[in-house]
Design an enzyme around this catalytic site. Sequence first.
Site, PDB file in Angstrom:
ATOM      1  N   GLN A  74       0.827  -1.215   0.000  1.00  0.00           N
ATOM      2  CA  GLN A  74       0.000   0.000   0.000  1.00  0.00           C
ATOM      3  C   GLN A  74       0.858   1.261   0.000  1.00  0.00           C
ATOM      4  O   GLN A  74       0.421   2.317   0.473  1.00  0.00           O
ATOM      5  CB  GLN A  74      -0.942  -0.016   1.209  1.00  0.00           C
ATOM      6  CG  GLN A  74      -2.079  -1.015   1.063  1.00  0.00           C
ATOM      7  CD  GLN A  74      -3.000  -0.681  -0.104  1.00  0.00           C
ATOM      8  OE1 GLN A  74      -3.205   0.496  -0.434  1.00  0.00           O
ATOM      9  NE2 GLN A  74      -3.559  -1.699  -0.732  1.00  0.00           N
ATOM     10  N   SER A  75       2.053   1.179  -0.540  1.00  0.00           N
ATOM     11  CA  SER A  75       2.943   2.331  -0.567  1.00  0.00           C
ATOM     12  C   SER A  75       2.335   3.510  -1.335  1.00  0.00           C
ATOM     13  O   SER A  75       2.024   3.397  -2.525  1.00  0.00           O
ATOM     14  CB  SER A  75       4.263   1.910  -1.225  1.00  0.00           C
ATOM     15  OG  SER A  75       5.030   3.053  -1.556  1.00  0.00           O
ATOM     16  N   ASN A  76       2.177   4.636  -0.635  1.00  0.00           N
ATOM     17  CA  ASN A  76       1.740   5.859  -1.308  1.00  0.00           C
ATOM     18  C   ASN A  76       2.817   6.330  -2.273  1.00  0.00           C
ATOM     19  O   ASN A  76       2.531   6.868  -3.343  1.00  0.00           O
ATOM     20  CB  ASN A  76       1.495   6.973  -0.281  1.00  0.00           C
ATOM     21  CG  ASN A  76       0.480   6.593   0.768  1.00  0.00           C
ATOM     22  OD1 ASN A  76      -0.633   6.203   0.438  1.00  0.00           O
ATOM     23  ND2 ASN A  76       0.858   6.682   2.038  1.00  0.00           N
TER      24      ASN A  76
END
Length: 314
Positions: A74-76
């Site tokens: 879920q890395s922005n």
Amino acid sequence: MKLCDFPRVSLGLFPTPIQKLNNISRELRVNVWVKRDDLTGIGLGGNKVRKLEYLLADAKAKGAEVVFTTGGAQSNHAMLTAACALKLGMTPILILKKRGVTARQGNQLLEHLMGVDVRFMDTEDYADIYAEMDRVGQALGRPYYKIPCGGSNALGSLGYVECAREIGGQGMHFDHLICAEGSGGTMAGLALGAKLYLPGTRVHGMMVDTDPFDQITPRLMREAAELLGEDIEIGPEDYILRDMCGPGYAISSPEGTAAVQMMAKLEGLFLDPVYTGKAFAGLIALAREGAFRPDDSVLFVHTGGAGGLFAVEM
Ligand SMILES: *Cc1c(COP(=O)(O)O)cnc(C)c1O
């Protein structure tokens, strides 16, 4: 080279606004302002855009056609790197750690909508991932560029040196500046930038992971200062760190969740449980401990994170 001479591509909308948080200020008995880096103008906004303006300029200058980066599922940062690379006509490939929500939710959904090549690697070690990038890049036979996790190298950190310069030009003095610290570039850039452009402002990094930030922060500050040709000493008085990680990286903490709820209820602004909620919980803790004087001005840097808000349990 001077900061204004570094090659930079224009990806975002700057300067981002600074707003007073009246209800929060009343609640915490200190003047709290927010720097809206959740409104950086591409993707769902967020801090990585400032770093990418420098990193992708370097990629372009070096003739890259493919851009690799990494992070958790879920890395922005990975999502924004993909959005920015696509906008510049480069092909992003994300090689992500198999941790966090890998289903088509949150940032995974956004990457799906952009049609991005996303791969997962079952490893705890980023060294394996960087080696895989080289393997894939060489197999493709196209010029490629590797951006580290979080975009946190010296060049990426210049984005937040520039942010401090920008704050200095917005006409207000802040006694304290508060941000989340996840891979370190934002904090290092702001702390170095404050030393250069914001005399009298103390910068607090709220640590949301368990990496050795007491080493990472000054190292990135020194490396960024070196890029700028600034011959300055960096000491422990130049940055303040606080552990706000709670039960672990990307696992919500009770304080973080309470902070997300307070901001939503009083100001209609949404923080995320992984970074900005825990960072704001750090600001609340400082206020309740009496670390601020009543007439102090505190600037909270809202670094974004909307993409992850829909993929983390709270
Ligand atoms: C990456 C990120 C941070 C942390 O910034 P670093 O430069 O990695 O320390 C903070 N907030 C959000 C929303 C992020 O995505």
